[in-house]
Design an enzyme around this catalytic site. Structure first.
Site, PDB file in Angstrom:
ATOM      1  N   ARG A  24      -1.512 -29.767  25.601  1.00  0.00           N
ATOM      2  CA  ARG A  24      -0.496 -30.551  26.322  1.00  0.00           C
ATOM      3  C   ARG A  24       0.904 -30.112  25.880  1.00  0.00           C
ATOM      4  O   ARG A  24       1.809 -29.974  26.681  1.00  0.00           O
ATOM      5  CB  ARG A  24      -0.695 -32.055  26.097  1.00  0.00           C
ATOM      6  CG  ARG A  24       0.456 -32.895  26.641  1.00  0.00           C
ATOM      7  CD  ARG A  24       0.108 -34.357  26.937  1.00  0.00           C
ATOM      8  NE  ARG A  24      -0.737 -34.990  25.950  1.00  0.00           N
ATOM      9  CZ  ARG A  24      -0.348 -35.376  24.727  1.00  0.00           C
ATOM     10  NH1 ARG A  24       0.903 -35.199  24.342  1.00  0.00           N
ATOM     11  NH2 ARG A  24      -1.202 -35.930  23.903  1.00  0.00           N
ATOM     12  N   TYR A  66      12.361 -33.657  50.797  1.00  0.00           N
ATOM     13  CA  TYR A  66      10.935 -33.938  50.994  1.00  0.00           C
ATOM     14  C   TYR A  66      10.687 -35.450  50.903  1.00  0.00           C
ATOM     15  O   TYR A  66      11.255 -36.121  50.036  1.00  0.00           O
ATOM     16  CB  TYR A  66      10.133 -33.165  49.931  1.00  0.00           C
ATOM     17  CG  TYR A  66       8.681 -33.531  49.892  1.00  0.00           C
ATOM     18  CD1 TYR A  66       7.896 -33.473  51.040  1.00  0.00           C
ATOM     19  CD2 TYR A  66       8.082 -33.946  48.712  1.00  0.00           C
ATOM     20  CE1 TYR A  66       6.555 -33.812  51.010  1.00  0.00           C
ATOM     21  CE2 TYR A  66       6.737 -34.281  48.663  1.00  0.00           C
ATOM     22  CZ  TYR A  66       5.981 -34.221  49.819  1.00  0.00           C
ATOM     23  OH  TYR A  66       4.669 -34.567  49.784  1.00  0.00           O
ATOM     24  N   ASP A  99      16.254 -28.279  44.401  1.00  0.00           N
ATOM     25  CA  ASP A  99      14.849 -28.019  44.699  1.00  0.00           C
ATOM     26  C   ASP A  99      14.816 -26.737  45.540  1.00  0.00           C
ATOM     27  O   ASP A  99      15.230 -26.729  46.697  1.00  0.00           O
ATOM     28  CB  ASP A  99      14.264 -29.207  45.466  1.00  0.00           C
ATOM     29  CG  ASP A  99      12.775 -29.061  45.726  1.00  0.00           C
ATOM     30  OD1 ASP A  99      12.302 -27.905  45.804  1.00  0.00           O
ATOM     31  OD2 ASP A  99      12.094 -30.091  45.876  1.00  0.00           O
ATOM     32  N   LYS A 132       3.676 -24.026  46.676  1.00  0.00           N
ATOM     33  CA  LYS A 132       4.115 -23.386  47.907  1.00  0.00           C
ATOM     34  C   LYS A 132       4.249 -21.870  47.726  1.00  0.00           C
ATOM     35  O   LYS A 132       3.261 -21.224  47.486  1.00  0.00           O
ATOM     36  CB  LYS A 132       5.423 -24.048  48.353  1.00  0.00           C
ATOM     37  CG  LYS A 132       5.379 -25.601  48.306  1.00  0.00           C
ATOM     38  CD  LYS A 132       4.411 -26.166  49.302  1.00  0.00           C
ATOM     39  CE  LYS A 132       3.974 -27.603  49.084  1.00  0.00           C
ATOM     40  NZ  LYS A 132       4.781 -28.538  48.375  1.00  0.00           N
TER      41      LYS A 132
HETATM   42  O1  P1T Z   1       3.260 -31.450  46.473  1.00  0.00           O
HETATM   43  P1  P1T Z   1       3.961 -31.151  45.193  1.00  0.00           P
HETATM   44  O2  P1T Z   1       3.527 -29.900  44.528  1.00  0.00           O
HETATM   45  O3  P1T Z   1       3.988 -32.335  44.265  1.00  0.00           O
HETATM   46  O4  P1T Z   1       5.500 -30.855  45.590  1.00  0.00           O
HETATM   47  C1  P1T Z   1       6.333 -31.808  46.132  1.00  0.00           C
HETATM   48  C2  P1T Z   1       7.434 -31.134  46.886  1.00  0.00           C
HETATM   49  C3  P1T Z   1       8.667 -30.958  46.278  1.00  0.00           C
HETATM   50  N1  P1T Z   1       9.695 -30.368  46.905  1.00  0.00           N
HETATM   51  C4  P1T Z   1       9.573 -29.905  48.155  1.00  0.00           C
HETATM   52  C5  P1T Z   1      10.732 -29.265  48.843  1.00  0.00           C
HETATM   53  C6  P1T Z   1       8.356 -30.038  48.838  1.00  0.00           C
HETATM   54  O5  P1T Z   1       8.275 -29.578  50.086  1.00  0.00           O
HETATM   55  C7  P1T Z   1       7.253 -30.678  48.191  1.00  0.00           C
HETATM   56  C8  P1T Z   1       5.951 -30.878  48.865  1.00  0.00           C
HETATM   57  N2  P1T Z   1       5.993 -30.743  50.230  1.00  0.00           N
HETATM   58  C9  P1T Z   1       4.950 -30.807  51.091  1.00  0.00           C
HETATM   59  C10 P1T Z   1       3.692 -31.061  50.718  1.00  0.00           C
HETATM   60  C11 P1T Z   1       5.291 -30.598  52.511  1.00  0.00           C
HETATM   61  O6  P1T Z   1       4.382 -30.354  53.344  1.00  0.00           O
HETATM   62  O7  P1T Z   1       6.475 -30.657  52.825  1.00  0.00           O
END
Ligand code: P1T
Length: 386
Positions: free
Chosen positions: A46, A98, A170, A195
């Site tokens: 961790r 998001y 972000d 992503k």
């Molecule tokens: O899903 P996660 O790995 O927790 O990420 C969240 C997140 C953070 N910032 C941006 C710009 C994002 O697009 C996302 C997650 N977005 C999607 C799942 C979506 O389809 O837009």
């Protein structure tokens, strides 16, 4: 070394023990100590894991930052950065973000006494006006999710710096390959590595990058204290994805530009197209300055509202109807009912996340197949419009 070489090599150096050219996946939760407190740099996974550290080094390097931290998801990374705030602090959230990011501030951190305002930061004066004595952080995306607005990171960084505010960017939509916010003045960058960094829709992860040692120490403390770490297998997958990010982003950008053109040319069926590198876009010049290519994300408004939107999404064959983005395969979704459904309806309306809005994550398939798929689905959704 330039970006493409670093993408292939940083964090992927041959294993010192065996010479293995791909990084070993250290699954061990704990590490032997020769004497009490005498370790080889790791004690418990961790607080530190060799495979994770390779990923942390790679993402930091590609973002042009000094220090990186990997998380179990993008939202876990965001939670750690938002954890720098204290009860009574105020945050400015720029434009659309998001849906899960909005939910994190609105339904989690607000309960801990952190307030926020949303601001249209396309004009820096709006940002200046929104700053309060207790404002501590500015949070932004560019391009934004889902409306693809391009915000001037350099300008926003200038205002943030002048007021002593932490600027969090972000950078998920652009990826470290197309845009490096730290070089434009941001304090900290967050990613959903789910992503473009992972790139194959086979992991969920997040990352934080900064060049501030003090901020890094605080976020690292939160990473360990809250336990929001990714497993070594996912770190390995993210590292493997990163090695081809430059190749993927090139094709994503080429394919998305072709789709943006096809959509813009069908004025009988399409009202508006949002893509940073679309020449007629009002933010084209800014996008060219800030990003090295347009990327794979875009959105558009279909004539005929929800009915046409759902028919379009159901007809697509190369594109899969689904949330998320940034994988090699093309995905399409309906932000109002899917990724941004957690926003209150009046907030969605205010932002323009309405029933006619469709978001595309354009993959790396054959350009003609993708464009034909979009054109075919448009015709099926609105057969009498031409
Ligand atoms: O899903 P996660 O790995 O927790 O990420 C969240 C997140 C953070 N910032 C941006 C710009 C994002 O697009 C996302 C997650 N977005 C999607 C799942 C979506 O389809 O837009």
């Amino acid at each position: 070394m330039r970006f493409d070489t670093r993408a292939v090599h940083v964090g992927n150096e041959a294993d010192e023990l065996t010479g293995a050219v791909t990084p070993p996946i250290y699954t061990s939760s704990t590490f032997a100590q020769a004497k009490i407190g005498e370790t080889k740099g790791y004690e418990y996974s961790r607080s530190g894991n060799p495979t994770r550290q390779r990923l942390e080094r790679a993402v930091a390097d590609l973002e042009g930052g000094k220090l990186g931290l990997a998380f179990a998801s993008g939202l876990a990374a965001e939670t750690a950065v938002a954890g720098l705030l204290r009860s009574g602090d105020h945050v400015i959230i720029c434009n659309d973000v998001y849906g899960g990011t909005f939910r994190l501030f609105n339904q989690v951190f607000r309960n801990f006494g952190v307030s926020f305002d949303r601001v249209d930061a396309r004009s820096p004066e709006n940002l200046e006006r929104a700053i309060k004595p207790n404002t501590k952080m500015v949070w932004m995306e560019s391009p934004t999710n889902p409306l693809m607005l391009v915000l001037d990171i350099k300008e926003i960084a200038k205002v943030s710096k002048a007021h002593g505010l932490t600027l969090t960017v972000d950078n998920t939509f652009a990826s470290p390959c197309l845009q490096n916010p730290l070089k434009l003045g941001a304090t900290v960058v967050v990613h959903s590595t789910t992503k473009y960094i992972g790139g194959h829709s086979d992991l969920v992860g997040g990352a934080v990058v900064t060049s501030s040692q003090a901020l890094y120490e605080k976020v690292k403390f939160l990473q360990n204290a809250t336990g929001s770490v990714p497993g070594p297998f996912d770190c390995y997958l993210a590292l493997r994805g990163l090695r081809t990010i430059h190749l993927r982003m090139e094709r994503h950008s080429k394919n998305a530009a072709a789709v943006a053109d096809a959509l813009s040319n069908d004025t009988a069926r399409v009202d508006e197209v949002y893509y940073p590198f679309l020449r007629r876009s009002p933010s084209y010049k800014l996008a060219r300055r800030q990003m090295s290519a347009g990327g794979g994300m875009m959105a558009f408004r279909i004539k005929g509202g929800y009915k046409a939107a759902s028919k379009f999404l159901e007809t697509l064959k190369v594109f899969t109807l689904g949330e998320s983005l940034g994988g090699v395969e093309s995905l399409a979704e309906h932000p109002a009912r899917m990724t941004h459904a957690s926003l209150p309806p009046e907030e969605r309306k205010r932002l323009g996340i309405t029933d006619d809005l469709i978001r595309l994550s354009v993959g790396v398939e054959d350009t003609t197949d993708i464009v034909d798929d979009v054109k075919g689905a448009l015709k099926a959704a609105l057969p009498r419009h031409s």
